[in-house]
Design a protein around this motif. Structure first.
Motif, PDB file in Angstrom:
ATOM      1  N   PRO A   1       3.546   6.603 -42.264  1.00 31.56           N
ATOM      2  CA  PRO A   1       4.848   7.115 -41.812  1.00 31.56           C
ATOM      3  C   PRO A   1       5.728   6.088 -41.113  1.00 31.56           C
ATOM      4  CG  PRO A   1       3.147   8.725 -41.370  1.00 31.56           C
ATOM      5  CD  PRO A   1       2.438   7.482 -41.847  1.00 31.56           C
TER       6      PRO A   1
ATOM      7  N   SER B   1       4.768  19.069 -37.135  1.00 29.73           N
ATOM      8  CA  SER B   1       5.816  18.124 -36.747  1.00 29.73           C
ATOM      9  C   SER B   1       5.484  17.606 -35.354  1.00 29.73           C
ATOM     10  CB  SER B   1       7.187  18.817 -36.732  1.00 29.73           C
ATOM     11  OG  SER B   1       7.302  19.661 -35.577  1.00 29.73           O
TER      12      SER B   1
ATOM     13  N   TYR C   1       8.958   7.312 -40.228  1.00 28.02           N
ATOM     14  CA  TYR C   1      10.023   8.191 -39.741  1.00 28.02           C
ATOM     15  C   TYR C   1      10.138   8.128 -38.215  1.00 28.02           C
ATOM     16  CZ  TYR C   1       8.537  10.119 -44.251  1.00 28.02           C
ATOM     17  OH  TYR C   1       8.143  10.274 -45.552  1.00 28.02           O
TER      18      TYR C   1
ATOM     19  N   VAL D   1      11.368  21.655 -45.937  1.00 33.23           N
ATOM     20  CA  VAL D   1      10.489  20.612 -46.464  1.00 33.23           C
ATOM     21  C   VAL D   1      10.972  20.150 -47.831  1.00 33.23           C
ATOM     22  CG1 VAL D   1       8.159  20.103 -47.291  1.00 33.23           C
ATOM     23  CG2 VAL D   1       8.487  21.338 -45.136  1.00 33.23           C
TER      24      VAL D   1
ATOM     25  N   VAL E   1       3.718  17.387 -43.225  1.00 31.78           N
ATOM     26  CA  VAL E   1       4.386  18.690 -43.156  1.00 31.78           C
ATOM     27  C   VAL E   1       3.445  19.830 -42.818  1.00 31.78           C
ATOM     28  CG1 VAL E   1       6.348  18.081 -44.617  1.00 31.78           C
ATOM     29  CG2 VAL E   1       4.207  18.839 -45.677  1.00 31.78           C
TER      30      VAL E   1
ATOM     31  N   TYR F   1      12.652  13.755 -39.931  1.00 35.31           N
ATOM     32  CA  TYR F   1      12.150  13.361 -41.253  1.00 35.31           C
ATOM     33  C   TYR F   1      13.175  12.585 -42.069  1.00 35.31           C
ATOM     34  CZ  TYR F   1       8.223  16.640 -40.599  1.00 35.31           C
ATOM     35  OH  TYR F   1       7.102  17.298 -40.149  1.00 35.31           O
ATOM     36  N   ARG F   2      14.400  12.525 -41.615  1.00 33.69           N
ATOM     37  CA  ARG F   2      15.445  11.829 -42.365  1.00 33.69           C
ATOM     38  C   ARG F   2      15.947  10.575 -41.651  1.00 33.69           C
ATOM     39  NH1 ARG F   2      16.578  17.313 -43.661  1.00 33.69           N
ATOM     40  NH2 ARG F   2      16.942  17.674 -45.893  1.00 33.69           N
TER      41      ARG F   2
ATOM     42  N   ILE G   1       6.165  13.594 -36.377  1.00 30.34           N
ATOM     43  CA  ILE G   1       7.513  13.236 -36.811  1.00 30.34           C
ATOM     44  C   ILE G   1       8.557  14.083 -36.092  1.00 30.34           C
ATOM     45  CG2 ILE G   1       9.070  13.134 -38.797  1.00 30.34           C
ATOM     46  CD1 ILE G   1       6.544  12.687 -40.533  1.00 30.34           C
TER      47      ILE G   1
ATOM     48  N   HIS H   1      10.517  17.283 -32.189  1.00 32.67           N
ATOM     49  CA  HIS H   1      11.434  17.607 -33.278  1.00 32.67           C
ATOM     50  C   HIS H   1      12.383  18.699 -32.797  1.00 32.67           C
ATOM     51  CE1 HIS H   1      13.029  18.773 -37.167  1.00 32.67           C
ATOM     52  NE2 HIS H   1      12.364  17.770 -37.736  1.00 32.67           N
TER      53      HIS H   1
ATOM     54  N   ILE I   1      13.829  17.847 -47.416  1.00 30.69           N
ATOM     55  CA  ILE I   1      13.391  16.519 -46.979  1.00 30.69           C
ATOM     56  C   ILE I   1      12.871  15.713 -48.161  1.00 30.69           C
ATOM     57  CG2 ILE I   1      11.628  15.305 -45.637  1.00 30.69           C
ATOM     58  CD1 ILE I   1      11.826  17.769 -43.665  1.00 30.69           C
TER      59      ILE I   1
ATOM     60  N   SER J   1       9.743   9.005 -34.582  1.00 31.74           N
ATOM     61  CA  SER J   1       8.559   9.625 -33.981  1.00 31.74           C
ATOM     62  C   SER J   1       8.357   9.105 -32.567  1.00 31.74           C
ATOM     63  CB  SER J   1       7.320   9.299 -34.825  1.00 31.74           C
ATOM     64  OG  SER J   1       6.131   9.616 -34.138  1.00 31.74           O
TER      65      SER J   1
ATOM     66  N   LEU K   1       4.210  11.873 -46.079  1.00 32.66           N
ATOM     67  CA  LEU K   1       4.983  13.008 -45.580  1.00 32.66           C
ATOM     68  C   LEU K   1       4.057  13.966 -44.843  1.00 32.66           C
ATOM     69  CD1 LEU K   1       7.760  14.407 -45.495  1.00 32.66           C
ATOM     70  CD2 LEU K   1       7.104  15.592 -47.597  1.00 32.66           C
TER      71      LEU K   1
END
Length: 584
Positions: A82, A134, A84, A212, A131, A98-99, A95, A138, A215, A86, A129
């Motif tokens: 990952p 999280s 992302y 999800v 999922v 996620y974007r 995370i 978040h 994402i 965090s 990823l």
């Protein structure tokens, strides 16, 4: 994903239809040639690969600076852990956005440049990823915990405290191993199978699933080539929260894995994302049986496509492991997927200590040859090989002495748990020198300069002191190095489809030292001989194979005399690997 999880799980690695515009002819029963079957997947741990800005943490620009190195390895796909946004409670597996890209790793522009550079070199990119859960930081969870009436409340699993304590659930990473965390804001408990900073998402909520899929489409639109869905077999839960039998936590996957509606979720993922973008998907967790795995991956079900057997990694122990059992596991899985489905082959990743330490011999006398032998195994088995960064150098466990030197959340919380409960701390400290995930996460050893050429700053995790002799720069110049041997293996596999699609057949299954097998495709037959011991072991090929012509040695991790090459009764040196092409 994690040490305790991986030790008891089968990992379901599954692939959807790929970018290939035309299908190649069938090569074996029910087997179509596909790029992902022929791929060599290199797992790259960004935090430890290469630091470009001196903050002691690997980053995207650091990876970009080493793209030519990746190409030189002969790998054709890179799985990124990952990257992302965090808070890093579990090194990116928590995370918070996620974007977005974690600031320590760089920017989205850096990612775009990385993706472009990979593709220009013929390397596909697989994103990790997460999922099942999280981060608690978040925005979804911040909103969810703010009020019982908030629209995000049902994005997670909550239990009102006025109903009493919820049915017990085991947490792998919590200091108390209690998966229900009390939150005073709304007087309720939330579920977390891992760290308390990793609340589990509620997949029964269709809005969560839509989030999800959005994402996944965001990253697929950028042009990535696949996803690894972390701990996904845990996403489906029985929300009636039935009681589990005493001691269930010793085999929690039996109760946590493949819950209600999992296959519905997988079908929906396929329909909404995978089938539309033709990306590769990797789902961690194949259930508890071959049936579970086939239910996930058989093509006719339109869920996922490739299975990954994970039970072999649990064999490695400080006092050794059974080679017979290792053979049994890999042979069993190959047999189960011989005509339907596809396997992945691996023995190491970011959740394990180092390959050569766990399955070979990392002593100065045998580190190089045993590392090469293990690489030979991974690269000559039927299935897609997954290879963890640094193993091509034969990097070893660091074996740190102080708990303060460790970073892994699972290790640190287990230490606190043992302190609180009066556990055996000396034994624990000795055990983690062999098993802790941090052993596999020490920075990549590029050269013999300060900090192994990884960073100009203070590294986030200690660097193994043996970097002065075990490093990429030194091995690049040495034609007999583990690095150049790995490069030779990737080329051998790429040039010989028998090593990809050929039928696998085990020889001498009760031999406690030698792992021998053949690979056969059409009229072509190859023989692989692997000595998993530190002793000279005789192996008479004539007992198993009677080739009409002289065997042709294709690769070996020792220099083999010409006379020895042409014989059928071999004496394999400690950790020797030989691969022969046979005529018959």
């Amino acid at each position: 994903m994690y040490k305790w999880l991986l030790a008891v799980l089968l990992m379901g690695v599954v692939f959807a239809a790929c970018n290939s515009e035309k299908k190649e002819k069938q090569t074996t029963a029910d087997t179509e040639a596909q790029w992902w079957k022929e791929a060599v997947v290199y797992q790259l741990y960004p935090r430890s690969f290469k630091d470009s800005d001196g903050d002691g943490v690997g980053d995207l620009k650091g990876i970009i600076s080493k793209l030519d190195y990746l190409k030189s390895l002969g790998v054709t796909a890179v799985w990124l852990n990952p990257i992302y946004e965090s808070p890093n409670d579990d090194n990116g597996y928590d995370i918070s956005n996620y974007r977005a890209i974690m600031k320590q790793f760089g920017t989205m522009e850096d990612f775009d440049a990385l993706l472009k550079g990979m593709h220009e070199r013929g390397i596909k990119v697989i994103m990790d990823l997460v999922v099942n859960h999280s981060s608690d930081e978040h925005e979804w969870f911040k909103q969810s915990r703010s009020s019982r009436t908030n629209k995000y409340r049902n994005y997670y699993h909550w239990w009102p405290a006025e109903k009493g304590k919820p049915t017990p659930r085991y947490s792998l990473f919590d200091v108390n191993h209690d998966a229900w965390m009390y939150d005073s804001v709304t007087n309720a408990y939330y579920l977390h199978y891992f760290s308390r900073k990793q609340p589990d998402l509620n997949w029964e909520n269709p809005e969560v699933r839509k989030e999800v899929y959005g994402i996944m489409k965001f990253w697929a639109d950028k042009g990535i080539d696949g996803f690894r869905l972390d701990a996904f077999q845990f996403a489906a839960k029985d929300t009636t929260w039935p009681a589990f039998p005493v001691g269930y936590e010793k085999n929690f996957s039996l109760y946590y894995a493949v819950g209600p509606h999992l296959h519905n979720y997988l079908k929906e993922i396929n329909t909404e994302v995978l089938s539309k973008y033709h990306v590769m998907s990797v789902a961690e967790g194949a259930g508890n049986s071959f049936k579970d795995a086939h239910d996930m991956v058989d093509a006719s079900r339109k869920e996922l496509n490739m299975a990954y057997a994970f039970d072999a990694v649990d064999l490695a122990k400080k006092d050794g492991y059974s080679v017979i059992k290792l053979k049994e596991i890999f042979t069993k899985w190959d047999s189960a997927f011989a005509t339907n489905g596809w396997l992945s082959i691996f023995l190491a990743n970011h959740d394990q200590a180092r390959l050569v330490t766990r399955f070979g011999d990392d002593s100065p006398a045998f580190r190089e040859v045993s590392s090469k032998m293990l690489s030979t195994f991974i690269m000559t088995m039927r299935g897609t090989p997954y290879y963890y960064n640094g193993d091509e150098l034969g990097m070893t466990n660091i074996r740190m002495d102080k708990i303060e030197d460790y970073n892994d959340v699972a290790t640190l919380n287990e230490y606190k748990h043992l302190v609180a409960t009066g556990g055996n701390i000396p034994q624990f400290m000795d055990n983690i020198k062999f098993s802790c995930r941090d052993n596999g996460r020490t920075p990549f050893q590029w050269d013999n300069s300060t900090n192994a050429g990884f960073t100009t700053g203070k590294p986030w995790l200690k660097i193994n002191p043996n970097y002065t002799t075990i490093n990429a720069a030194a091995q690049d110049k040495d034609p007999n190095s583990t690095l150049n041997y790995f490069r030779a293996l990737t080329k051998l596999r790429k040039d010989n489809k028998v090593l990809v699609y050929g039928k696998y057949e085990l020889l001498d299954k009760n031999n406690p030292n030698i792992y021998a097998y053949t690979r056969t495709l059409g009229t072509e037959k190859w023989l692989v001989l692997l000595n998993f011991s530190k002793n000279n072991i005789s192996f008479d090929v004539n007992e198993w194979i009677a080739p009409k012509n002289t065997p042709e040695l294709k690769i070996s991790n020792y220099k083999v005399d010409k006379d020895e090459q042409t014989r059928h009764n071999y004496v394999l040196k400690p950790y020797e690997a030989r691969v022969y092409k046979l005529s018959y």
